[in-house]
Design an enzyme around this catalytic site. Structure first.
Site, short mmCIF file in Angstrom:
data_model
loop_
_atom_site.label_atom_id
_atom_site.label_comp_id
_atom_site.label_asym_id
_atom_site.label_seq_id
_atom_site.Cartn_x
_atom_site.Cartn_y
_atom_site.Cartn_z
N HIS A 53 29.08 39.28 43.25
CA HIS A 53 27.79 39.35 42.57
C HIS A 53 27.87 38.91 41.11
O HIS A 53 26.87 38.61 40.50
CB HIS A 53 27.11 40.72 42.76
CG HIS A 53 27.59 41.82 41.85
ND1 HIS A 53 28.50 42.78 42.25
CD2 HIS A 53 27.28 42.13 40.58
CE1 HIS A 53 28.72 43.62 41.27
NE2 HIS A 53 27.99 43.26 40.23
N ASP A 90 32.99 42.48 47.95
CA ASP A 90 32.29 41.91 46.79
C ASP A 90 33.27 41.24 45.81
O ASP A 90 33.51 41.75 44.72
CB ASP A 90 31.51 43.03 46.10
CG ASP A 90 30.50 42.51 45.09
OD1 ASP A 90 30.56 41.32 44.74
OD2 ASP A 90 29.64 43.29 44.65
N SER A 116 31.57 45.78 36.47
CA SER A 116 31.74 45.06 37.71
C SER A 116 32.78 43.99 37.53
O SER A 116 32.77 43.28 36.53
CB SER A 116 30.43 44.43 38.14
OG SER A 116 29.72 45.34 38.90
#
Ligand code: ARG
Ligand code: ASP
Length: 739
Positions: free
Chosen positions: A87, A223, A651
């Site tokens: 992402h 991810d 992230s």
């Protein structure tokens, strides 16, 4: 300097205090030695603070990269190979995708370095060193100074501090306030601008579970994506060139094949964006009861419209995937945050803390500070709410109005600097518009416009509503639809060709046409009303709140000298640490900390856009073709959770084991704990990581990109340890997470 000394004193004292909240906190790497090393080692870490952050030798920090300024990434090979989330690389992957070559859908794997794809605009930034510059920054600052006076002294001081650094051309120094302006730290950075895409799994892996599973445990998302930093032949940053070579890093993270089990030590190293841990109760109440609900409602409306079109048309799905994910992400987060604030009784806790604060604070100060906060938050509420409305509606969700901002800057260059101003700025605007129209569907935007202007017209106070909307509102719902229809049919700005034609006229002609455009006119009208009635009063009141918050933070530290307080996140490099840990979100529910590929198959819904699984992965599961990547139980792990305190910006951060090896990749938090930005609670706040072995399994077995595995250094720290020393069978368990 009283403030600063006090902070240091209390920080130093605290390092001896009892650990009550292991897991909470985002710490500055250069202070680990004095504040955290002991605790970290008692939790199982085998490294020293110097192994994590050093300016004298290579350390873990040299493998940590700020990815484009919005995510974290880390170096995992001696050839500059870099790991981050799917992402985080999403925009880049999408920009290389088309209907015929849909990398989002099918994934992408460069089988040679020549196939790696350039990403103009994307940068990778290292931190070379961090210095405490508080004393210099606050020199000459005295209590009782006005905020303006104070800030102007600090600004001058910071300029002087910056001049003290001798920098290479590719280096920079950034100075940031900490503890709401009570301390200052300088960060010397090196930035690389040639960052290429190396690999990404298909969305059915990298975004498995999509928005339904976002912010949720148990999770089964792979991810991750891979990039590579390129440097000039001298290994220094260089603009993109075919002659650039893979960067040779000072340090890269070895990857552990031994996996994790409950209670293992974990460390997350990255760039957390923003937290608000020290707000007064009245601010939390406002967020929870007024601001969050408004923002949730607006996004809810926009998302429903976009979702409908995305489900109908594959092209729209590609075009809107990234925008949709961005809007949906915080929409869902705020919903979870509100629930978590309630379930952990954040307001009750704040009230208790404030009562303690007043009791322990020697002066009358404590009480009057809180009274001042109450008044300030009351005063700001109306403009703060309307500001959120405006920003969510006119800036984030109605695309036509958002893109007008680029056009408005072009026009203002013309108004200020004439033809030259216009022509100089035009290429930038054109570049922006190319990207904008690639992913733009006026019919969707028109529907969003009608729905959201109606919401604004009915929710905002009369004085904040632009005339054009007021006229429409007389005829209610139909009125807004008609207005939308009129604007979207008459404006130039729904059509790339028409806009380009106009922009290529003489600047004078172009500006005249633009200024006469219906969408442009509404944009200007709304913005200027916003500036005068909302932005100005808001920033005045917000400055007052900021200054109260600075004094409050200072007072908190002075009032509770035995406690250790970490500074709120501010997009600077931080270390957080905890343990692999399950949790109990509610009565009779207990989540264990690791998920497996079997769980992917359990969630599999053929052809569903969120839960489809590719044939290749189904087959690998069926034949149990797991290679060296299975756990001792024979299953391939996918994700795990831990008690590390993380936030947006973390992230892509590496999860690192007790020895300094990569064990996972941080990408999310659990639903019950999304309020951790405001009210961290060790019992239910967990970060979610992809297990490193799942990443390796996908790269190797799924993508057949064994050449990338060959670049990495795979290690067996647990097995090696068993050979060299005997470790106690049952590790000490920490009971603090139990409620
Ligand atoms: N919630 C995670 C974070 O805040 C992941 C977001 C990306 N995934 C998504 N489905 N939108 O960034
Ligand atoms: N998903 C977030 C990010 O993109 C991480 C988080 O908020 O926990 O940074």
């Amino acid at each position: 300097m009283k403030i600063v000394k006090n902070i240091f004193l209390s920080l130093a004292l605290c390092s001896f205090s009892i650990i009550s909240f292991a897991g909470e906190g985002m710490w500055l790497p250069l202070l680990l030695k004095s504040l955290n090393e002991g605790e970290m080692q008692s939790m199982g870490m085998k490294l020293s603070a110097e192994d994590i952050y050093s300016v004298n030798k290579s350390s873990l920090k040299d493998a940590i990269v700020h990815f484009g300024g919005f995510c974290t990434s880390e170096i995992i090979s001696s050839e500059g190979l870099m790991l981050t989330n799917h992402h985080c690389g999403y925009g880049q992957i999408q920009s290389h995708s088309s209907i015929d070559n849909n990398m989002l859908k099918n994934g992408f794997w460069a089988m040679t370095k020549e196939e790696e794809l350039a990403n103009p605009g994307l940068f990778a930034r290292f931190i070379n060193r961090i210095d405490d510059v508080t004393e210099m920054a606050l020199a000459g600052v005295k209590e009782g100074m006005s905020d303006k006076e104070r800030q102007s002294i600090i600004d001058k001081n910071l300029e002087a501090v910056k001049k003290n650094y001798t920098l290479e051309e590719f280096q920079d120094v950034m100075i940031r306030p900490f503890y709401n302006g009570n301390q200052y730290f300088a960060f010397v950075t090196t930035t690389f601008n040639d960052v290429r895409l190396v690999g990404a799994p298909p969305e059915s892996i990298g975004k498995f579970g999509s928005d339904t599973d976002n912010w949720v445990w148990p999770r089964h998302t792979g991810d991750f994506s891979l990039f590579r930093i390129y440097a000039g032949p001298d290994n220094k940053p260089a603009d993109y060139s075919a002659d650039n070579v893979p960067y040779k890093p000072k340090h890269f993270l070895p990857i552990s094949l031994d996996g994790v089990e409950e209670d293992d030590f974990t460390l997350i190293f990255g760039f957390p964006g923003r937290t608000n841990q020290y707000l007064p109760g009245v601010a939390v109440e406002q967020t929870m009861n007024t601001l969050n609900p408004a923002k949730i409602k607006i996004r809810d409306t926009a998302l429903k419209i976009i979702d409908k079109y995305m489900r109908e048309d594959e092209e729209v799905r590609i075009q809107y995937a990234s925008k949709f994910a961005r809007v949906a992400n915080y929409w869902k987060k705020w919903i979870g945050e509100n629930q978590g604030l309630k379930s952990t009784d954040a307001l009750g806790r704040k009230a208790k803390f404030e009562a303690d604060f007043v009791k322990n604070n020697e002066s009358e100060n404590g009480k009057s500070l809180l009274t001042a906060f109450n008044k300030a938050y009351n005063d700001i509420e109306e403009v703060a709410l309307t500001r959120d409305y405006y920003q969510e509606i006119a800036i984030r969700n109605i695309e036509l109005l958002n893109m007008q901002r680029a056009i408005r800057s072009l026009v203002s260059r013309y108004d200020e600097n004439g033809e030259k101003g216009y022509t100089d700025f035009l290429p930038r605007v054109k570049g922006y518009l190319d990207g904008f129209y690639k992913n733009y569907q006026p019919k969707i935007d028109q529907e969003v416009f009608a729905a959201l202007t109606e919401m604004y017209g009915s929710e905002a106070k009369e004085m904040y509503i632009p005339k054009t909307l007021k006229t429409a509102s007389m005829a209610s719902k139909e009125g807004y639809r008609a207005l939308a229809d009129q604007i979207y049919t008459n404006t130039l700005f729904t059509d790339h060709v028409k806009v380009t034609e106009v922009l290529d006229l003489t600047p004078e002609q172009a500006v005249a046409k633009i200024k006469n455009d219906a969408a442009y006119k509404l944009g200007v009208e709304w913005e200027s009303l916003y500036n005068s009635t909302i932005a100005d009063p808001y920033s005045r009141q917000k400055n007052e709140i900021d200054s109260l918050q600075r004094i409050y933070m200072q007072s908190i530290i002075e009032t509770f000298p035995k406690q250790k307080f970490y500074p709120d996140a501010n997009s600077t490099m931080r270390v957080t640490y905890g343990q692999v840990k399950g949790y109990r979100p509610k009565d009779a529910v207990h989540y264990t900390p690791v998920t497996y590929l079997d769980g992917v198959i359990e969630k599999y819904v053929p052809d569903d856009y969120e839960f489809d699984v590719s044939d290749k992965l189904l087959q690998l599961h069926r034949t149990k073709d797991y290679g060296q990547y299975a756990d001792t139980n024979g299953k391939v792990p996918v994700c795990f959770i831990g008690s590390n305190h993380t936030t947006g910006g973390n992230s892509g951060s590496p999860a690192i084991d007790a020895h300094g090896n990569l064990i996972g990749l941080n990408f999310d938090r659990v639903w019950e704990g999304t309020m951790s930005d405001i009210n961290y609670d060790p019992s239910i706040c967990r970060n979610i990581m992809v297990d490193a072995r799942y990443i390796l399994f996908i790269v190797d077995k799924y993508a057949g990109a064994g050449h990338l595995i060959d670049e990495m250094k795979l290690v067996h720290p647990k097995k090696d340890m068993k050979v060299t020393e005997t470790i106690p069978k049952k590790k000490k368990t920490w009971k603090w997470w139990k409620r």
